[in-house]
Design a protein around this motif. Structure first.
Motif, PDB file in Angstrom:
ATOM      1  N   GLY A   1       7.551  14.729  -5.822  1.00 17.74           N
ATOM      2  CA  GLY A   1       6.185  15.027  -6.227  1.00 17.74           C
ATOM      3  C   GLY A   1       5.652  14.073  -7.272  1.00 17.74           C
ATOM      4  N   ASP A   2       6.545  13.398  -7.988  1.00 17.62           N
ATOM      5  CA  ASP A   2       6.099  12.395  -8.950  1.00 17.62           C
ATOM      6  C   ASP A   2       5.701  11.143  -8.172  1.00 17.62           C
ATOM      7  OD1 ASP A   2       6.462  11.483 -12.095  1.00 17.62           O
ATOM      8  OD2 ASP A   2       6.765   9.845 -10.677  1.00 17.62           O
TER       9      ASP A   2
ATOM     10  N   GLU B   1       8.288   8.837  -5.923  1.00 13.95           N
ATOM     11  CA  GLU B   1       8.141   8.778  -4.462  1.00 13.95           C
ATOM     12  C   GLU B   1       8.029   7.335  -3.979  1.00 13.95           C
ATOM     13  OE1 GLU B   1       8.376  11.288  -2.513  1.00 13.95           O
ATOM     14  OE2 GLU B   1       7.868  13.107  -3.615  1.00 13.95           O
ATOM     15  N   ALA B   2       7.259   6.522  -4.680  1.00 11.93           N
ATOM     16  CA  ALA B   2       7.061   5.136  -4.263  1.00 11.93           C
ATOM     17  C   ALA B   2       8.339   4.320  -4.437  1.00 11.93           C
ATOM     18  CB  ALA B   2       5.920   4.509  -5.056  1.00 11.93           C
TER      19      ALA B   2
ATOM     20  N   THR C   1       0.858  -1.189   0.000  1.00 14.19           N
ATOM     21  CA  THR C   1       0.000   0.000   0.000  1.00 14.19           C
ATOM     22  C   THR C   1       0.888   1.231   0.000  1.00 14.19           C
ATOM     23  OG1 THR C   1      -0.113   0.062   2.428  1.00 14.19           O
ATOM     24  CG2 THR C   1      -1.829  -1.192   1.265  1.00 14.19           C
ATOM     25  N   PHE C   2       0.428   2.259  -0.660  1.00 16.15           N
ATOM     26  CA  PHE C   2       1.209   3.495  -0.698  1.00 16.15           C
ATOM     27  C   PHE C   2       0.265   4.659  -0.921  1.00 16.15           C
ATOM     28  CE2 PHE C   2       3.971   6.775  -2.420  1.00 16.15           C
ATOM     29  CZ  PHE C   2       5.062   6.683  -1.577  1.00 16.15           C
ATOM     30  N   ASP C   3       0.251   5.579   0.010  1.00 16.07           N
ATOM     31  CA  ASP C   3      -0.602   6.771  -0.083  1.00 16.07           C
ATOM     32  C   ASP C   3       0.138   7.931   0.551  1.00 16.07           C
ATOM     33  OD1 ASP C   3      -2.538   8.657  -0.294  1.00 16.07           O
ATOM     34  OD2 ASP C   3      -3.966   7.703   1.075  1.00 16.07           O
ATOM     35  N   ASP C   4       0.644   8.810  -0.281  1.00 22.21           N
ATOM     36  CA  ASP C   4       1.348   9.989   0.237  1.00 22.21           C
ATOM     37  C   ASP C   4       0.539  11.260   0.008  1.00 22.21           C
ATOM     38  OD1 ASP C   4       1.518  10.194  -2.469  1.00 22.21           O
ATOM     39  OD2 ASP C   4       3.681  10.542  -2.563  1.00 22.21           O
ATOM     40  N   GLY C   5      -0.797  11.088  -0.070  1.00 22.58           N
ATOM     41  CA  GLY C   5      -1.655  12.246  -0.248  1.00 22.58           C
ATOM     42  C   GLY C   5      -1.663  12.786  -1.649  1.00 22.58           C
TER      43      GLY C   5
ATOM     44  N   PRO D   1      -6.355   6.986  -6.768  1.00 19.62           N
ATOM     45  CA  PRO D   1      -7.392   6.097  -6.244  1.00 19.62           C
ATOM     46  C   PRO D   1      -6.817   5.085  -5.246  1.00 19.62           C
ATOM     47  CG  PRO D   1      -7.497   6.231  -8.646  1.00 19.62           C
ATOM     48  CD  PRO D   1      -6.229   6.904  -8.234  1.00 19.62           C
ATOM     49  N   ASN D   2      -7.631   4.652  -4.330  1.00 18.64           N
ATOM     50  CA  ASN D   2      -7.232   3.624  -3.370  1.00 18.64           C
ATOM     51  C   ASN D   2      -7.629   2.265  -3.928  1.00 18.64           C
ATOM     52  OD1 ASN D   2      -6.372   2.291  -1.107  1.00 18.64           O
ATOM     53  ND2 ASN D   2      -8.191   2.758   0.098  1.00 18.64           N
TER      54      ASN D   2
END
Length: 331
Positions: free
Chosen positions: A242-243, A247-248, A147-151, A155-156
């Motif tokens: 920011g990309d 980031e991931a 899982t990866f969510d940096d705001g 979509p989740n």
């Protein structure tokens, strides 16, 4: 695999002329290092010269002997080359191996998403296969950890596994071990805004999954080696903060050493798709890295600055729409 647009009319050229132009471009020294494309010599003690190259639809649309010769020339400059977009039909790949000097060997996997294989070509004079090889997969019971969510507003969605499992292969150079994961991350449907967002999220999860795998393996007490790198076509829009893919990919410690050439890896000069991502221990061992823009010199006889479409179609179809990225690593 979707074939690229075929040049019309067909362009026939002298491969020796093109190869001479490539070598001159490679060796020319410019006042500004960003303009130089000098690639280090192979065979340096304590070093290995690595490259990654997406050779577009390699085997899907049939390249001629002259095209294979140009591609082989560039590949022959390196000691380990990770190749993406090798078709299920291996005729062109086998032609490439026949043209390369006989000290080159290879390994490839079976086809996966988009009908693609991945491959490694390596110089057996200095490089030999290690004992570890396979594919990087994520078992179903572990997928909830991807899982990866940096705001970023993507979509989740749940991680369903790689579209193309990275091809894992180990090498030994002067008794030093190196483990490489050859990646081609999902690009995905782009026909609607929703599909573009979903594709980007799935790609982000794949990027995080390979970053996590590299991190876990290098920290494992059972690690065959801690010298690990993920290479290939990450379909990375831009290698900067920011990309979402950038980031991931870097979230679990992978690093992308900067190349002095400072040019994109696609022939259209728009994206940083291809990368060599190394674990922290290899950052200080990276001596040099760069992108080789073969398209700066090939097919100069048909170049027209006011009408580049035909020339660009030829460069992409006969060679590739990606440029090779290389790294000199010391042990």
């Amino acid at each position: 695999m979707r074939s690229l647009t075929k040049p019309n009319p067909e362009f026939t050229y002298d491969a020796a002329v093109q190869i001479a132009a490539l070598i001159a471009h490679r060796d020319r020294v410019h006042a500004d290092p960003a303009d130089s494309r000098q690639i280090p010599d192979v065979g340096q003690a304590g070093h290995v010269l690595i490259a990654t190259w997406n050779i577009a639809n390699f085997g899907q649309h049939k390249r001629r002997d002259i095209d294979i010769a140009v591609i082989a020339e560039i590949i022959s400059w390196f000691e380990i080359i990770a190749i993406q977009e090798v078709a299920d039909n291996l005729i062109d790949f086998e032609k490439l191996m026949a043209v390369l000097p006989n000290h080159f060997s290879y390994i490839f996997n079976d086809k996966a998403g988009n009908g693609e294989r991945a491959a490694y070509v390596f110089d057996t004079r200095r490089v030999r296969l290690g004992a570890k090889m396979g594919e990087v997969g994520v078992v179903e019971s572990d997928r909830d950890n991807i899982t990866f969510d940096d705001g970023d507003g993507l979509p989740n969605v749940a991680f369903q596994g790689y579209n193309r499992n990275p091809l894992l292969c180990s090498f030994e150079i002067e008794n030093h071990r190196l483990l490489m994961a050859n990646c081609h991350l999902l690009y995905g449907p782009q026909d609607t805004a929703q599909n573009r967002a979903l594709s980007l999220k799935q790609r982000q999860l794949e990027a995080y999954a390979i970053s996590r795998w590299c991190d876990l393996r290098r920290k494992s007490k059972n690690a065959w080696t801690k010298n690990i790198m993920a290479v290939g076509d990450f379909n990375l829009p831009h290698a900067n903060d920011g990309d979402p893919i950038f980031e991931a990919l870097l979230d679990r410690g992978l690093r992308l050493p900067q190349h002095e050439t400072r040019i994109p890896t696609n022939v259209s000069d728009s994206h940083d798709y291809d990368q060599i991502a190394v674990t922290p221990g290899l950052v200080q061992q990276t001596v040099d890295t760069g992108v080789f823009d073969f398209d700066a010199v090939v097919f100069g006889e048909i170049w027209d600055a006011n009408a580049t479409s035909y020339w660009r179609t030829c460069a992409k179809y006969y060679v590739s729409d990606h440029r090779p990225l290389w790294m000199l690593l010391k042990f």
